[in-house]
Design an enzyme around this catalytic site. Sequence first.
Site, PDB file in Angstrom:
ATOM      1  N   ASP A  19       0.871  -1.176   0.000  1.00 29.01           N
ATOM      2  CA  ASP A  19       0.000   0.000   0.000  1.00 29.01           C
ATOM      3  C   ASP A  19       0.905   1.222   0.000  1.00 29.01           C
ATOM      4  OD1 ASP A  19      -2.292   1.677   0.324  1.00 29.01           O
ATOM      5  OD2 ASP A  19      -1.956   1.735   2.482  1.00 29.01           O
ATOM      6  N   SER A  20       0.316   2.389  -0.276  1.00 27.53           N
ATOM      7  CA  SER A  20       1.078   3.632  -0.211  1.00 27.53           C
ATOM      8  C   SER A  20       1.531   3.938   1.227  1.00 27.53           C
ATOM      9  CB  SER A  20       0.235   4.788  -0.722  1.00 27.53           C
ATOM     10  OG  SER A  20      -0.957   4.889   0.027  1.00 27.53           O
TER      11      SER A  20
ATOM     12  N   CYS B 143      -4.212  -1.260  -2.018  1.00 30.29           N
ATOM     13  CA  CYS B 143      -4.314   0.188  -2.153  1.00 30.29           C
ATOM     14  C   CYS B 143      -5.242   0.429  -3.328  1.00 30.29           C
ATOM     15  CB  CYS B 143      -2.923   0.764  -2.431  1.00 30.29           C
ATOM     16  SG  CYS B 143      -2.915   2.506  -2.906  1.00 30.29           S
ATOM     17  N   ASN B 144      -6.307   1.161  -3.094  1.00 33.07           N
ATOM     18  CA  ASN B 144      -7.284   1.370  -4.163  1.00 33.07           C
ATOM     19  C   ASN B 144      -6.703   2.175  -5.320  1.00 33.07           C
ATOM     20  OD1 ASN B 144     -10.304   0.545  -3.373  1.00 33.07           O
ATOM     21  ND2 ASN B 144      -9.145   0.992  -1.531  1.00 33.07           N
TER      22      ASN B 144
ATOM     23  N   GLU C  38      -5.855   9.547  10.123  1.00 35.97           N
ATOM     24  CA  GLU C  38      -4.479   9.559  10.646  1.00 35.97           C
ATOM     25  C   GLU C  38      -4.362  10.463  11.878  1.00 35.97           C
ATOM     26  OE1 GLU C  38      -1.455   9.719   7.635  1.00 35.97           O
ATOM     27  OE2 GLU C  38      -2.169   7.782   6.897  1.00 35.97           O
TER      28      GLU C  38
ATOM     29  N   CYS D   6     -11.188   2.977  -0.142  1.00 35.67           N
ATOM     30  CA  CYS D   6      -9.865   3.405   0.321  1.00 35.67           C
ATOM     31  C   CYS D   6      -9.601   2.616   1.590  1.00 35.67           C
ATOM     32  CB  CYS D   6      -9.868   4.907   0.605  1.00 35.67           C
ATOM     33  SG  CYS D   6      -8.386   5.484   1.478  1.00 35.67           S
TER      34      CYS D   6
ATOM     35  N   HIS E 170      -8.116   3.206   4.207  1.00 34.10           N
ATOM     36  CA  HIS E 170      -8.226   3.910   5.491  1.00 34.10           C
ATOM     37  C   HIS E 170      -9.670   3.925   6.015  1.00 34.10           C
ATOM     38  CE1 HIS E 170      -4.205   5.554   4.965  1.00 34.10           C
ATOM     39  NE2 HIS E 170      -4.303   6.225   6.091  1.00 34.10           N
TER      40      HIS E 170
END
Lengths: 268, 268
Positions: B11-12, B74-75, B153, B185, B187
């Site tokens: 993922d990023s 990761c989308n 975050e 996403c 997250h």
Amino acid sequence: MSPDAPIGVFDSGIGGLTVVRALLHRLPHERIVYVGDTARVPYGPKSPDTVRRYANEITHWLVEQGVKTIVVACNTATAHALPTLQRECPVPVLGVVAPGARAAVRAAQGGPIGVIGTVGTIDSGAYERAIHAIDPDITVLARACPLFVPLVEEGWLDHAVTRAVAHEYLDPLLADGIRALVLGCTHYPLLAPLLAELAGERVTLIDSADQTAAATAQILREHSLEAEARATPPRHRFVASDAPDRFLALGQRFLGTTLDHVDHVTFG
Amino acid sequence: MSPDAPIGVFDSGIGGLTVVRALLHRLPHERIVYVGDTARVPYGPKSPDTVRRYANEITHWLVEQGVKTIVVACNTATAHALPTLQRECPVPVLGVVAPGARAAVRAAQGGPIGVIGTVGTIDSGAYERAIHAIDPDITVLARACPLFVPLVEEGWLDHAVTRAVAHEYLDPLLADGIRALVLGCTHYPLLAPLLAELAGERVTLIDSADQTAAATAQILREHSLEAEARATPPRHRFVASDAPDRFLALGQRFLGTTLDHVDHVTFG
């Protein structure tokens, strides 16, 4: 080095255009080469070593373009990389932290100073050090505000959500009686109207962009590198390491004037 | 390729750990090598070319580590890079978009489907394409929600600000009568309780992580690559391209369990 050479300016993205705006205003004859490192934005949450590596790569590229001085128009890059860049670079390099710190000390007149910025800038303690180098007795209250950059990029400059976020971040600083508030991130000047309203008249907002433009003018004078006035206005160059179209679209909001072209350059 | 080889996941940043969480739950005997590209996070606002370059670099590294399959957790990377990776990679590669799209079509029963994600994922149109490949008559309403990642975050999972932002983003989709909402996403699963409350009982939330873990299990079965049960639990490896300490601190929230060590690897 010739006075005809351009000034190099760089930032992790588009925020540094607020510094360019101040430079264009104060130094209308100077030519600017601006780099926004949009492929690796944001620098705020990244480690000092990584930010230094990125700042070094961009500085080398700017030197290759023949700039006569370099303005690090990014608080995080200034906080982590300025001493290294100043040591290794063949042209004068200045950052946004010292000019902002000097203006804050003048405005606060001995009272407490608030500093807001990204996680990287705040954790680095760069503003505390710069303020305490001038006056070690001043109380500095620092707070990371990681939501401000995405809120600015979303364009929610006067949105109820942004106001609520600003209260959450600033109320503790205001309760402690700060007299000056340093906008320690080049995105934040776009929130200045909202932040000024929240902070009230007792608190002076410090926009590092204006202070940095003044410091740049002084460096050029000291080195006799000021460009002469010409009949035609100078042609600036804007470079982004990714998505130049998005840079073009968003950039105008930061620069306060039209951007007609953005080049794409890859670093690293 | 041996069934003992690990599964590569990337993922990023840290969001993909929600996919790892689902993999650990469904495939408890499998060993995971996870890469979070924290030096270049986020991918969301970056161009397709840049995201493809980053995804290629990480995929090559994972193949060198001897993984038996790769999950693009990761989308944005799935949206921009999956076909390229599937073409060039010697092991099976799967992404998060197709499993999420399939589950959404099942849940919506012909009604409109909402998709939320980063600017990159939404602009790519990847979910619309995946949904319309199953049923071209379904209405898809997509909306980029760039503030959700920084809110997660910041840890404001149940904050009044997050609720206000969610209303701003979701109210138009809800007014249009969506029956399923794809959390596009990695997250966003952390916001699921708040989003579910806002969306109400009529709307099914689709968390791609669970769907992707199920698709991974199927691929391993098809290729006879399932790890055997052992007396000692498998040892996973977590790698970040920057700030492994921050990854360690934040990662637990996403993974739902302790992370004891994060290695640092530089890409690009």
